[in-house]
Motif scaffolding. Structure first.
Motif, short mmCIF file in Angstrom:
data_model
loop_
_atom_site.label_atom_id
_atom_site.label_comp_id
_atom_site.label_asym_id
_atom_site.label_seq_id
_atom_site.Cartn_x
_atom_site.Cartn_y
_atom_site.Cartn_z
N CYS A 76 31.74 39.06 43.77
CA CYS A 76 30.28 38.94 43.87
C CYS A 76 29.88 37.77 44.77
N CYS A 77 30.58 36.66 44.67
CA CYS A 77 30.26 35.50 45.52
C CYS A 77 30.58 35.79 46.98
N ALA A 78 31.61 36.63 47.21
CA ALA A 78 31.97 36.96 48.60
C ALA A 78 30.88 37.74 49.31
N LEU A 79 29.96 38.30 48.56
CA LEU A 79 28.88 39.07 49.21
C LEU A 79 28.00 38.20 50.09
N TRP A 80 28.02 36.89 49.91
CA TRP A 80 27.17 36.01 50.73
C TRP A 80 27.66 35.94 52.17
N ILE A 81 28.88 36.41 52.44
CA ILE A 81 29.38 36.42 53.82
C ILE A 81 29.38 37.84 54.40
N ARG A 82 28.74 38.77 53.72
CA ARG A 82 28.80 40.15 54.17
C ARG A 82 28.08 40.37 55.51
N ARG A 83 27.10 39.52 55.84
CA ARG A 83 26.39 39.70 57.11
C ARG A 83 27.25 39.24 58.30
N ARG A 84 28.10 38.24 58.07
CA ARG A 84 28.91 37.72 59.16
C ARG A 84 30.20 38.52 59.34
N TRP A 85 30.84 38.90 58.26
CA TRP A 85 32.10 39.66 58.34
C TRP A 85 32.00 40.91 57.46
N PRO A 86 31.16 41.86 57.84
CA PRO A 86 31.00 43.05 56.97
C PRO A 86 32.24 43.93 56.93
N VAL A 87 32.95 44.06 58.05
CA VAL A 87 34.12 44.95 58.07
C VAL A 87 35.26 44.35 57.24
N GLY A 88 35.56 43.09 57.48
CA GLY A 88 36.66 42.47 56.73
C GLY A 88 36.39 42.43 55.24
N LEU A 89 35.15 42.11 54.83
CA LEU A 89 34.84 42.05 53.41
C LEU A 89 34.95 43.43 52.77
N ALA A 90 34.44 44.46 53.49
CA ALA A 90 34.51 45.81 52.92
C ALA A 90 35.96 46.26 52.75
N VAL A 91 36.81 45.99 53.73
CA VAL A 91 38.23 46.37 53.63
C VAL A 91 38.90 45.65 52.47
N ALA A 92 38.63 44.35 52.34
CA ALA A 92 39.23 43.59 51.24
C ALA A 92 38.81 44.12 49.89
N LEU A 93 37.52 44.44 49.74
CA LEU A 93 37.03 44.95 48.45
C LEU A 93 37.55 46.35 48.16
N VAL A 94 37.76 47.17 49.21
CA VAL A 94 38.36 48.49 48.99
C VAL A 94 39.76 48.34 48.38
N VAL A 95 40.53 47.40 48.92
CA VAL A 95 41.89 47.17 48.40
C VAL A 95 41.83 46.60 46.99
N ILE A 96 40.92 45.65 46.75
CA ILE A 96 40.83 45.03 45.43
C ILE A 96 40.41 46.05 44.38
N CYS A 97 39.50 46.96 44.74
CA CYS A 97 38.98 47.92 43.76
C CYS A 97 40.01 48.96 43.34
N ILE A 98 41.14 48.98 44.00
CA ILE A 98 42.19 49.91 43.55
C ILE A 98 42.64 49.56 42.15
N VAL A 99 42.67 48.22 41.85
CA VAL A 99 43.15 47.80 40.53
C VAL A 99 42.09 47.04 39.75
N GLU A 100 40.94 46.74 40.37
CA GLU A 100 39.92 45.93 39.70
C GLU A 100 38.58 46.69 39.66
N PRO A 101 38.27 47.35 38.56
CA PRO A 101 36.99 48.06 38.47
C PRO A 101 35.79 47.12 38.44
N VAL A 102 35.98 45.84 38.10
CA VAL A 102 34.84 44.92 38.04
C VAL A 102 34.29 44.63 39.43
N ALA A 103 35.04 44.92 40.49
CA ALA A 103 34.57 44.68 41.86
C ALA A 103 33.87 45.90 42.46
N ALA A 104 33.65 46.95 41.64
CA ALA A 104 33.04 48.18 42.16
C ALA A 104 31.62 47.93 42.67
N GLY A 105 30.84 47.15 41.94
CA GLY A 105 29.47 46.87 42.38
C GLY A 105 29.45 46.11 43.70
#
Length: 406
Positions: A76-105
């Motif tokens: 959730c805190c990483a969302l504050w950098i979503r405007r500067r690095w939207p691609v990298g953040l989205a890729v990282a969260l896709v990988v994290i959400c494989i095992v972490e349902p709390v990062a789905a939002g």
């Protein structure tokens, strides 16, 4: 409201496009802060709901709950950098959400931001990756209250909905920016057309003032010079020269009033405005020059000069007027020959020639702009004009102008 007054209502990307110098800074606007805080709260709320469901499962170890809480908070805190690095953040969260349902939002917010701030290709690639790994998370960490198929379908639909929504928002912003750029370009083109119109108007006024006033003022200069250098001239000649000076001054003032009336506009024009010269009034110009003491021979072979087009006739008149003025200044005493021929379908040809002066004279200064103006006037009328010295030292001006067939 000016554009700068409502920039706080726009996203930073559009506000930067509003003022190009601010684009590199990309500072958050008030609207961005509101959106970012709202997105953070939504992602945090979803994480808390998922975390509460995980804690309710008695089979989940406490260490897993702690790890999920830390990872969910970091996502959730990483969302504050979503405007500067939207691609990298989205890729990282896709990988994290494989095992972490709390990062789905946080993943949904990141995918939406990716679709808004980046073109279709990177958004489609990351979105496709999210759809591919969507079945892995409910398979690795199944929800006891929801079936596997239901979880997969819900996750896929949610990803598609978020990506589609983000692409629609991006398309709308691009449309707004395109329309704004077109409006800005149209304003610039309108200003350029206005400047060109003003320049053309100034050139037309300057050309008209030169053509009209130079003829009158040359008469004044020549005859005033004659009175100055021949104070012992006969009384009759002095009286004739004074009369020419008086008439030329009166005509010059009248022409100046007409030009000022044109500058003021049609509503301010005087009632006594004289008509524009035409081919039919060329004889009057010749007579005026003869009364001023010039030797002018006319060879006019136009059957019906009154039927000539107004623009063509006026151009012929101005050419003859300028040539007579130049001959009076540069070849005083020489005989000037004016030849006008043509008719409907054949066009009009005017030739004005004079031999070299045979007697010394006081030169009247000239700028050479008159012949340039005549060339431009003939070109604007659809014809052409040639001028130059003759083998005997004289000068000739020849112009051919259109006269459409009836």
């Amino acid at each position: 409201m000016t554009r700068t007054e409502y920039r706080w209502l726009l996203p930073s990307a559009m506000a930067g496009a509003e003022l190009p110098g601010d684009r590199a800074r990309a500072r958050r606007t008030v609207r961005d802060w509101v959106v970012d805080i709202t997105a953070f709260l939504i992602a945090a709320g979803i994480a808390l709901l998922v975390l509460a469901a995980i804690e309710a499962d008695e089979t989940t170890a406490d260490i897993v709950v702690v790890v999920d809480s830390v990872i969910g908070a970091a996502a959730c805190c990483a969302l504050w950098i979503r405007r500067r690095w939207p691609v990298g953040l989205a890729v990282a969260l896709v990988v994290i959400c494989i095992v972490e349902p709390v990062a789905a939002g946080a993943l949904m917010v990141a995918l939406f931001s990716l679709a808004v701030h980046r073109p279709f290709k990177p958004a489609a690639v990351v979105g496709a990756g999210a759809l591919i790994v969507a079945p892995l998370q409910p398979w690795l960490r199944p929800d006891p209250e929801t079936g596997f198929v239901t979880s997969v379908i819900f996750g896929v639909l949610l990803i598609l909905l978020v990506l589609s929504w983000g692409m629609v928002v991006r398309s709308r912003r691009q449309l707004v920016l395109t329309l704004r750029e077109r409006a800005r370009r149209a304003e610039a083109e309108a200003e350029l057309r206005a400047e060109q119109a003003q320049r053309l108007a100034r050139e037309a006024i300057a050309r008209e003032m030169h053509d009209v006033l130079a003829h009158r003022l040359t008469l004044l200069s020549v005859h005033a010079g004659a009175l100055e250098f021949r104070p012992d001239a006969p009384t009759a000649e002095i009286a004739r020269a004074a009369g020419v000076i008086r008439d030329s001054a009166h005509e010059a003032l009248q022409d100046l009033r007409e030009i000022i009336g044109v500058l003021r506009g049609p509503g301010d024009a005087g009632e006594g405005e004289r008509p524009q010269p035409t081919l039919a009034t060329l004889d009057g110009l010749i007579d005026e020059s003869r009364r001023a003491g010039m030797k002018v021979t006319v060879d006019q072979r136009v059957a019906a000069p009154a039927d000539a087009p107004a623009a063509t006739g006026r151009t012929v008149y101005r050419i003859a007027q300028e040539c007579l003025t130049n001959a009076r200044k540069h070849a005083p005493g020489a005989e000037v020959t004016v030849t006008v021929t043509g008719g409907p379908g054949d066009g009009l040809t005017i030739e004005v020639a004079n031999p070299a002066p045979t007697e010394p004279f006081e030169r009247v200064p000239g700028s050479g702009q008159g012949l340039i103006g005549l060339t431009e006037r003939a070109t604007l009328a659809g014809g052409r004009l040639e001028h130059g010295p003759t083998p005997d030292g004289g000068f000739v001006v020849r112009a051919r102008l259109p006269w459409p067939a009836a």
